[in-house]
Design a protein around this motif. Structure first.
Motif, PDB file in Angstrom:
ATOM      1  N   ALA A  31      19.497   4.319  88.040  1.00 23.04           N
ATOM      2  CA  ALA A  31      19.293   4.643  86.636  1.00 23.04           C
ATOM      3  C   ALA A  31      19.012   6.138  86.529  1.00 23.04           C
ATOM      4  O   ALA A  31      18.344   6.709  87.397  1.00 23.04           O
ATOM      5  N   VAL A  32      19.519   6.754  85.476  1.00 23.94           N
ATOM      6  CA  VAL A  32      19.288   8.178  85.253  1.00 23.94           C
ATOM      7  C   VAL A  32      18.679   8.352  83.863  1.00 23.94           C
ATOM      8  O   VAL A  32      19.303   8.009  82.856  1.00 23.94           O
ATOM      9  N   ILE A  33      17.457   8.867  83.829  1.00 19.38           N
ATOM     10  CA  ILE A  33      16.782   9.142  82.567  1.00 19.38           C
ATOM     11  C   ILE A  33      17.122  10.574  82.163  1.00 19.38           C
ATOM     12  O   ILE A  33      16.906  11.516  82.938  1.00 19.38           O
ATOM     13  N   ILE A  34      17.654  10.724  80.960  1.00 18.16           N
ATOM     14  CA  ILE A  34      18.154  12.028  80.526  1.00 18.16           C
ATOM     15  C   ILE A  34      17.434  12.459  79.255  1.00 18.16           C
ATOM     16  O   ILE A  34      17.301  11.681  78.307  1.00 18.16           O
ATOM     17  N   SER A  35      16.968  13.708  79.246  1.00 14.52           N
ATOM     18  CA  SER A  35      16.347  14.263  78.047  1.00 14.52           C
ATOM     19  C   SER A  35      16.987  15.604  77.717  1.00 14.52           C
ATOM     20  O   SER A  35      17.799  16.137  78.486  1.00 14.52           O
ATOM     21  N   HIS A  36      16.606  16.135  76.579  1.00 12.56           N
ATOM     22  CA  HIS A  36      17.148  17.435  76.162  1.00 12.56           C
ATOM     23  C   HIS A  36      16.636  18.559  77.043  1.00 12.56           C
ATOM     24  O   HIS A  36      17.382  19.438  77.457  1.00 12.56           O
ATOM     25  N   GLY A  37      15.341  18.547  77.324  1.00 13.26           N
ATOM     26  CA  GLY A  37      14.760  19.613  78.122  1.00 13.26           C
ATOM     27  C   GLY A  37      14.451  20.838  77.286  1.00 13.26           C
ATOM     28  O   GLY A  37      14.536  20.838  76.054  1.00 13.26           O
ATOM     29  N   GLN A  38      14.106  21.927  77.978  1.00 19.06           N
ATOM     30  CA  GLN A  38      13.728  23.168  77.314  1.00 19.06           C
ATOM     31  C   GLN A  38      14.625  24.299  77.798  1.00 19.06           C
ATOM     32  O   GLN A  38      14.437  24.816  78.899  1.00 19.06           O
ATOM     33  N   PRO A  39      15.645  24.690  77.021  1.00 18.37           N
ATOM     34  CA  PRO A  39      16.593  25.719  77.485  1.00 18.37           C
ATOM     35  C   PRO A  39      15.931  27.030  77.884  1.00 18.37           C
ATOM     36  O   PRO A  39      16.376  27.694  78.823  1.00 18.37           O
ATOM     37  N   SER A  40      14.863  27.425  77.197  1.00 21.37           N
ATOM     38  CA  SER A  40      14.222  28.703  77.503  1.00 21.37           C
ATOM     39  C   SER A  40      13.469  28.675  78.827  1.00 21.37           C
ATOM     40  O   SER A  40      13.275  29.726  79.456  1.00 21.37           O
ATOM     41  N   ALA A  41      13.041  27.487  79.260  1.00 20.74           N
ATOM     42  CA  ALA A  41      12.311  27.333  80.526  1.00 20.74           C
ATOM     43  C   ALA A  41      12.533  25.913  81.025  1.00 20.74           C
ATOM     44  O   ALA A  41      11.690  25.029  80.815  1.00 20.74           O
ATOM     45  N   PRO A  42      13.632  25.649  81.717  1.00 19.84           N
ATOM     46  CA  PRO A  42      13.980  24.264  82.108  1.00 19.84           C
ATOM     47  C   PRO A  42      13.021  23.614  83.095  1.00 19.84           C
ATOM     48  O   PRO A  42      12.883  22.389  83.094  1.00 19.84           O
ATOM     49  N   GLY A  43      12.377  24.407  83.935  1.00 20.60           N
ATOM     50  CA  GLY A  43      11.578  23.860  85.024  1.00 20.60           C
ATOM     51  C   GLY A  43      10.490  22.883  84.616  1.00 20.60           C
ATOM     52  O   GLY A  43      10.422  21.760  85.136  1.00 20.60           O
ATOM     53  N   PRO A  44       9.566  23.267  83.715  1.00 15.38           N
ATOM     54  CA  PRO A  44       8.477  22.351  83.360  1.00 15.38           C
ATOM     55  C   PRO A  44       8.956  21.026  82.773  1.00 15.38           C
ATOM     56  O   PRO A  44       8.403  19.970  83.089  1.00 15.38           O
ATOM     57  N   PHE A  51      16.510   9.634  76.842  1.00 20.89           N
ATOM     58  CA  PHE A  51      15.113   9.832  76.432  1.00 20.89           C
ATOM     59  C   PHE A  51      15.096  10.730  75.195  1.00 20.89           C
ATOM     60  O   PHE A  51      14.592  11.853  75.212  1.00 20.89           O
ATOM     61  N   PHE A  52      15.691  10.198  74.136  1.00 22.17           N
ATOM     62  CA  PHE A  52      15.831  10.893  72.864  1.00 22.17           C
ATOM     63  C   PHE A  52      15.277   9.993  71.768  1.00 22.17           C
ATOM     64  O   PHE A  52      15.196   8.772  71.924  1.00 22.17           O
ATOM     65  N   MET A  53      14.972  10.586  70.626  1.00 16.97           N
ATOM     66  CA  MET A  53      14.348   9.832  69.553  1.00 16.97           C
ATOM     67  C   MET A  53      15.340   9.183  68.603  1.00 16.97           C
ATOM     68  O   MET A  53      14.944   8.342  67.784  1.00 16.97           O
ATOM     69  N   SER A  54      16.614   9.549  68.665  1.00 14.68           N
ATOM     70  CA  SER A  54      17.590   8.977  67.742  1.00 14.68           C
ATOM     71  C   SER A  54      18.984   9.033  68.354  1.00 14.68           C
ATOM     72  O   SER A  54      19.193   9.645  69.410  1.00 14.68           O
ATOM     73  N   GLN A  55      19.918   8.398  67.683  1.00 13.84           N
ATOM     74  CA  GLN A  55      21.324   8.459  68.074  1.00 13.84           C
ATOM     75  C   GLN A  55      21.943   9.626  67.306  1.00 13.84           C
ATOM     76  O   GLN A  55      22.789   9.458  66.438  1.00 13.84           O
ATOM     77  N   GLY A  56      21.495  10.821  67.642  1.00 10.00           N
ATOM     78  CA  GLY A  56      21.904  12.014  66.914  1.00 10.00           C
ATOM     79  C   GLY A  56      22.968  12.814  67.633  1.00 10.00           C
ATOM     80  O   GLY A  56      23.745  12.291  68.435  1.00 10.00           O
ATOM     81  N   TYR A  57      22.970  14.118  67.375  1.00  8.62           N
ATOM     82  CA  TYR A  57      24.025  14.998  67.881  1.00  8.62           C
ATOM     83  C   TYR A  57      24.093  14.998  69.400  1.00  8.62           C
ATOM     84  O   TYR A  57      25.180  14.896  69.980  1.00  8.62           O
ATOM     85  N   PHE A  58      22.958  15.102  70.052  1.00  7.83           N
ATOM     86  CA  PHE A  58      22.979  15.222  71.513  1.00  7.83           C
ATOM     87  C   PHE A  58      23.365  13.910  72.185  1.00  7.83           C
ATOM     88  O   PHE A  58      24.092  13.910  73.180  1.00  7.83           O
ATOM     89  N   THR A  59      22.906  12.798  71.656  1.00  5.74           N
ATOM     90  CA  THR A  59      23.263  11.517  72.270  1.00  5.74           C
ATOM     91  C   THR A  59      24.674  11.080  71.908  1.00  5.74           C
ATOM     92  O   THR A  59      25.333  10.389  72.692  1.00  5.74           O
ATOM     93  N   SER A  60      25.144  11.475  70.731  1.00  3.91           N
ATOM     94  CA  SER A  60      26.472  11.037  70.276  1.00  3.91           C
ATOM     95  C   SER A  60      27.592  11.979  70.694  1.00  3.91           C
ATOM     96  O   SER A  60      28.738  11.547  70.864  1.00  3.91           O
ATOM     97  N   ASN A  61      27.273  13.267  70.870  1.00  3.39           N
ATOM     98  CA  ASN A  61      28.308  14.258  71.150  1.00  3.39           C
ATOM     99  C   ASN A  61      28.138  14.959  72.495  1.00  3.39           C
ATOM    100  O   ASN A  61      29.050  14.958  73.322  1.00  3.39           O
ATOM    101  N   VAL A  62      26.961  15.541  72.697  1.00  4.34           N
ATOM    102  CA  VAL A  62      26.760  16.347  73.900  1.00  4.34           C
ATOM    103  C   VAL A  62      26.724  15.485  75.153  1.00  4.34           C
ATOM    104  O   VAL A  62      27.413  15.781  76.145  1.00  4.34           O
ATOM    105  N   LEU A  63      25.944  14.415  75.129  1.00  3.59           N
ATOM    106  CA  LEU A  63      25.796  13.582  76.322  1.00  3.59           C
ATOM    107  C   LEU A  63      27.115  12.957  76.772  1.00  3.59           C
ATOM    108  O   LEU A  63      27.462  13.050  77.970  1.00  3.59           O
ATOM    109  N   PRO A  64      27.904  12.334  75.885  1.00  3.30           N
ATOM    110  CA  PRO A  64      29.197  11.784  76.337  1.00  3.30           C
ATOM    111  C   PRO A  64      30.113  12.849  76.924  1.00  3.30           C
ATOM    112  O   PRO A  64      30.843  12.583  77.889  1.00  3.30           O
ATOM    113  N   GLY A  65      30.066  14.056  76.363  1.00  4.53           N
ATOM    114  CA  GLY A  65      30.890  15.128  76.906  1.00  4.53           C
ATOM    115  C   GLY A  65      30.486  15.517  78.308  1.00  4.53           C
ATOM    116  O   GLY A  65      31.333  15.755  79.175  1.00  4.53           O
TER     117      GLY A  65
END
Length: 237
Positions: A8-21, A66-80
């Motif tokens: 299983a792979v848990i995926i979140s948006h993360g923090q582009p300005s500082a991905p590490g934390p 690991f997102f709060m809705s079926q929005g832009y990132f889950t519907s567009n970015v993640l499938p891509g």
């Protein structure tokens, strides 16, 4: 030959300005989920860390957004980003039908700690919102409606980072000793910076609950969602 573990792979948006934390925080969540999934290999990746998702993915894995809705990132970015992989997709975290139960319990406990009846409790549900489309707000509104059903007498208000009503405006209308629940999966910049700034501007003197993705019981909730997705996929096959 030893059987290969389920993945299983848990995926979140993360923090582009500082991905590490955010990567480290998500890895801790994955480890907690793995404790509820013997025989599984639970991995994690944020979209913000370059190449992390592609090197973490495995064909046939259950992907948990690991997102709060079926929005832009889950519907567009993640499938891509997952093109070329076969995978089984779970429902986004924020849409889990069992999540309002955990949140309602946290609200009840916070109200009890304040020695405040639910009928005298005001809750601000602070969320991201979106200028890209209505999905984020719709998910927040549906979650708020579920909370109201589980918290009779509690008054629930909404406030957003990226759309009206803004968090500061909603918080300014609340009485002292109100509660605030951040409707976010992770405690990124919106929770660590934007939310406190908005609450300070509103002179909010109430209690801020943990971010929704860090409430007690969340690892078990995610594990159950992963198992359900795998079972449904196997039945469909």
């Amino acid at each position: 030959m030893q059987k290969k573990p389920n993945a299983a792979v848990i995926i979140s948006h993360g923090q582009p300005s500082a991905p590490g934390p955010a990567e480290a925080d998500l890895a801790s969540t994955a480890a907690a989920v793995a404790a509820h999934l013997p025989g599984w290999e639970v991995r994690s990746a944020t979209l913000a860390a370059p190449g992390r998702l592609e090197t973490t993915m495995e064909d046939g894995a259950v992907v948990y957004p690991f997102f709060m809705s079926q929005g832009y990132f889950t519907s567009n970015v993640l499938p891509g980003r997952l093109q070329g992989f076969s995978y089984r997709l779970a429902q986004p975290f924020g849409l889990d039908e069992h999540l309002p139960d955990l949140a309602a319990e946290a609200v009840r406990q916070a109200a009890a700690t304040n020695r405040q009846p639910l009928q005298e409790t005001h809750l601000l549900l602070a969320a991201h919102g979106s200028a890209r489309g209505p999905r984020a707000a719709e998910a927040t509104e549906a979650f708020a409606a579920s909370l109201i059903q589980r918290l009779p007498g509690c008054r629930v208000s909404l406030g957003y980072v990226e759309q009206a009503p803004r968090i500061a405006a909603s918080a300014a209308a609340l009485p002292a000793r109100s509660l605030c629940l951040p409707f976010f999966a992770q405690a990124g910049d919106h929770v660590k910076q934007d939310l406190p700034e908005a609450l300070e501007a509103a002179d909010f003197a109430g209690t801020i609950l943990p971010v929704t993705g860090a409430l007690p019981g969340i690892p078990a909730l995610i594990a159950n969602a992963i198992l359900s997705t795998a079972a449904n996929s196997n039945n469909a096959a």
